[in-house]
Write an enzyme that holds these catalytic residues in place. Structure first.
Site, PDB file in Angstrom:
ATOM      1  N   CYS A   1      -4.816   1.906 -18.697  1.00  0.00           N
ATOM      2  CA  CYS A   1      -4.289   0.348 -19.298  1.00  0.00           C
ATOM      3  C   CYS A   1      -3.603   0.097 -18.223  1.00  0.00           C
ATOM      4  O   CYS A   1      -2.469  -0.161 -18.426  1.00  0.00           O
ATOM      5  CB  CYS A   1      -3.568   0.979 -20.394  1.00  0.00           C
ATOM      6  SG  CYS A   1      -4.178   2.008 -21.650  1.00  0.00           S
ATOM      7  N   GLU A   2      -4.268  -0.723 -17.294  1.00  0.00           N
ATOM      8  CA  GLU A   2      -3.760  -1.494 -16.274  1.00  0.00           C
ATOM      9  C   GLU A   2      -4.545  -2.241 -15.724  1.00  0.00           C
ATOM     10  O   GLU A   2      -5.723  -1.792 -15.488  1.00  0.00           O
ATOM     11  CB  GLU A   2      -3.066  -0.582 -14.885  1.00  0.00           C
ATOM     12  CG  GLU A   2      -2.129   0.644 -15.343  1.00  0.00           C
ATOM     13  CD  GLU A   2      -0.803   0.105 -14.806  1.00  0.00           C
ATOM     14  OE1 GLU A   2      -0.609  -0.935 -14.354  1.00  0.00           O
ATOM     15  OE2 GLU A   2       0.062   0.968 -15.249  1.00  0.00           O
TER      16      GLU A   2
ATOM     17  N   TYR B   1      -3.755  -0.469  -1.909  1.00  0.00           N
ATOM     18  CA  TYR B   1      -3.897  -1.113  -0.326  1.00  0.00           C
ATOM     19  C   TYR B   1      -5.103  -2.387  -0.756  1.00  0.00           C
ATOM     20  O   TYR B   1      -5.268  -3.034   0.344  1.00  0.00           O
ATOM     21  CB  TYR B   1      -4.354  -0.185   0.523  1.00  0.00           C
ATOM     22  CG  TYR B   1      -3.601   1.184   0.760  1.00  0.00           C
ATOM     23  CD1 TYR B   1      -2.297   1.173   0.918  1.00  0.00           C
ATOM     24  CD2 TYR B   1      -4.356   2.307   0.607  1.00  0.00           C
ATOM     25  CE1 TYR B   1      -1.499   2.380   1.213  1.00  0.00           C
ATOM     26  CE2 TYR B   1      -3.758   3.695   0.745  1.00  0.00           C
ATOM     27  CZ  TYR B   1      -2.236   3.466   1.246  1.00  0.00           C
ATOM     28  OH  TYR B   1      -1.653   4.784   1.208  1.00  0.00           O
TER      29      TYR B   1
ATOM     30  N   TYR C   1      -7.278  10.791   1.340  1.00  0.00           N
ATOM     31  CA  TYR C   1      -6.509  10.068   0.587  1.00  0.00           C
ATOM     32  C   TYR C   1      -6.906   9.510  -0.781  1.00  0.00           C
ATOM     33  O   TYR C   1      -6.764   8.568  -1.312  1.00  0.00           O
ATOM     34  CB  TYR C   1      -5.780   8.683   1.161  1.00  0.00           C
ATOM     35  CG  TYR C   1      -5.113   9.090   2.643  1.00  0.00           C
ATOM     36  CD1 TYR C   1      -3.869   9.702   2.539  1.00  0.00           C
ATOM     37  CD2 TYR C   1      -5.660   8.682   3.757  1.00  0.00           C
ATOM     38  CE1 TYR C   1      -3.530  10.111   4.076  1.00  0.00           C
ATOM     39  CE2 TYR C   1      -5.237   9.132   4.949  1.00  0.00           C
ATOM     40  CZ  TYR C   1      -4.034   9.987   5.164  1.00  0.00           C
ATOM     41  OH  TYR C   1      -3.799  10.409   6.404  1.00  0.00           O
TER      42      TYR C   1
ATOM     43  N   PRO D   1      -5.439  14.216  13.494  1.00  0.00           N
ATOM     44  CA  PRO D   1      -6.334  13.258  12.714  1.00  0.00           C
ATOM     45  C   PRO D   1      -6.705  13.626  11.286  1.00  0.00           C
ATOM     46  O   PRO D   1      -6.450  15.035  11.057  1.00  0.00           O
ATOM     47  CB  PRO D   1      -7.500  13.352  13.609  1.00  0.00           C
ATOM     48  CG  PRO D   1      -7.565  14.709  13.957  1.00  0.00           C
ATOM     49  CD  PRO D   1      -6.146  15.099  14.194  1.00  0.00           C
TER      50      PRO D   1
END
Ligand code: PLP
Length: 413
Positions: free
Chosen positions: A329-330, A303, A358, A261
């Site tokens: 800058c996105e 995601y 994550y 896990p």
């Protein structure tokens, strides 16, 4: 806890990852106890959160480590994980990675192809060793999760089909340098439905029965990771139902159950603290710009993942919807869309929840942003477990810019 967040943010700055080590230990114990009465080994999936203090914390609880690169194996060893509890998976292991794994004598190298088996055999032969191996079986089960984290279908790159696995086990059994003692599958991540896991477990348990019948002595039955967590309103798999399902599937066989896990151990034990920089409106749309960005927590943009966002400032006024975005800058640099949020002030604190898995491990230096600091909370006290990355840290490996092209890089160090 929230008062603590304010103090921590003031003391260590933001963006700041804060992990509840007591919650991590409780998550481990809950799963371990679900398998009580059966031989089991819980190997924490290091990639979910690979901070050395986190891995060491799990090692102290008795956990092993599931690793997907030699760097993770080295982290596990450095953090004090018992080498006989370390397993090394991954579809693309290099020769040098295989060699180190064999020299270190970890529990298992988990094979994901026939070609890889031959390389492991060759390297083990050269080192005069016998490699303990498991084979990752791809049971062709749809895990019903996000396609990027679904891994158990034949169309995915992971593992080998049942028939190929059988051939490999027979080959390995007859090889002087391979010792096939484990079997493994991992069908995906953030699973909230037991049915696909049951289907996969039964398929692989049947394979073990047929392998035992031809004297392939499988001892470790590794069911992978993938247990889902609550980000918003999911119903996670009950660990007792999970453990019962597995023990039922392998009834009558003398196997150690292994479990890997990651997310379920750490996701909800972590928050990312960030401070408001500015508010603005564009075309009637409200944006709250914070000092964390997609380089700190990539899951929303990668995601379209949901993370609960909590306002921890003082303003009691009525909340209206805002997009919570970072400075990069996105347009993909966002944490939440249409999030209810009162009017904010410069430096108001915001917590992005469920950021323990994550999160930091996927962080980058995009836009030359130093990665965040990390804090452990344990037994009521806080400690720094990773310094904030500064500019010097970032350019340390780029000192070649001082050379002229004629001199080339100084690589004789
Ligand atoms: C990623 C991974 C895990 C952990 O998955 P979680 O969903 O975080 O529990 C376990 N085993 C393998 C082989 C993996 O690649």
């Amino acid at each position: 806890m929230q008062a603590d967040y304010q103090t921590l943010a003031e003391h260590y700055g933001t963006p700041l990852y804060v992990y509840d080590f007591d919650a991590m230990a409780a998550n481990y114990r809950r799963l371990k106890e679900a398998f009580s009465g059966h031989k089991s080994l819980i190997s924490y999936a290091v990639k979910a959160n690979s901070n050395l203090s986190v891995v060491a914390h799990f090692a102290r609880q008795g956990a092993g480590a599931d690793c997907v690169s030699i760097g993770e194996v080295q982290r596990a060893l450095t953090a004090g994980v018992d080498r006989y509890k370390i397993i090394f998976s991954g579809v693309g292991k290099r020769d040098d990675e295989i060699e180190i794994a064999l020299r270190e004598g970890i529990l298992l190298i988990n094979l994901e192809s026939e070609a890889e088996m031959k390389r492991v055999e060759m390297i083990a032969k050269r080192l005069g060793k016998q490699a303990r191996i498991s084979i990752r079986v791809n049971p062709n089960v749809d895990a019903q999760t996000h396609p990027y984290i679904s891994t158990g279908l034949h169309e995915n790159k992971f593992g080998v089909e049942i028939d190929a696995a059988k051939r490999m086990y027979i080959y390995a059994k007859n090889s002087e340098h391979l010792d096939p003692i484990g079997i493994h599958f991992h069908i995906g991540s953030q699973l909230t439905d037991l049915a696909p896991l049951r289907e996969a477990t039964q398929i692989v348990a049947d394979l073990v029965r047929s392998l035992h019948a031809i004297d392939v002595d499988i001892k470790f039955f590794d069911v992978g990771g993938g247990l889902g967590v609550v980000y918003r309103d999911e119903t996670p798999i009950d660990v007792h139902a999970y453990a019962d399902m597995i023990t039922e599937a392998i009834r009558g066989m003398d196997l150690t159950i292994m479990c890997e896990p990651g997310r379920s151990m750490v996701a909800n034990a972590g928050v990312l603290l960030t401070q408001v920089l500015y508010e603005k409106e564009n075309g009637g749309k409200r944006f709250v710009i914070v000092d964390a960005a997609m380089n700190d927590l990539m899951r929303p943009t990668l995601y379209q993942a949901y993370h609960r966002i909590e306002y921890l400032g003082q303003n009691q006024e009525k909340a209206t919807e805002a997009d919570i975005v970072g400075p990069i800058c996105e347009s993909g640099d966002w944490f939440g869309k249409k999030v209810p949020m009162p009017p904010t002030e410069h430096n108001d604190l915001i917590a992005i929840h469920s950021a323990g898995a994550y999160g930091f491990t996927m962080a980058s230096n995009y836009n030359t942003r130093g990665r965040a600091a990390e804090i452990a909370l344990e037994g009521g006290t806080a400690r720094l477990i990773r310094d904030r990355e500064n500019f010097e840290d970032q350019i340390r490996l780029e000192k070649g810019y001082l050379n002229t092209p004629a001199e080339g890089y100084d690589d004789d160090t």
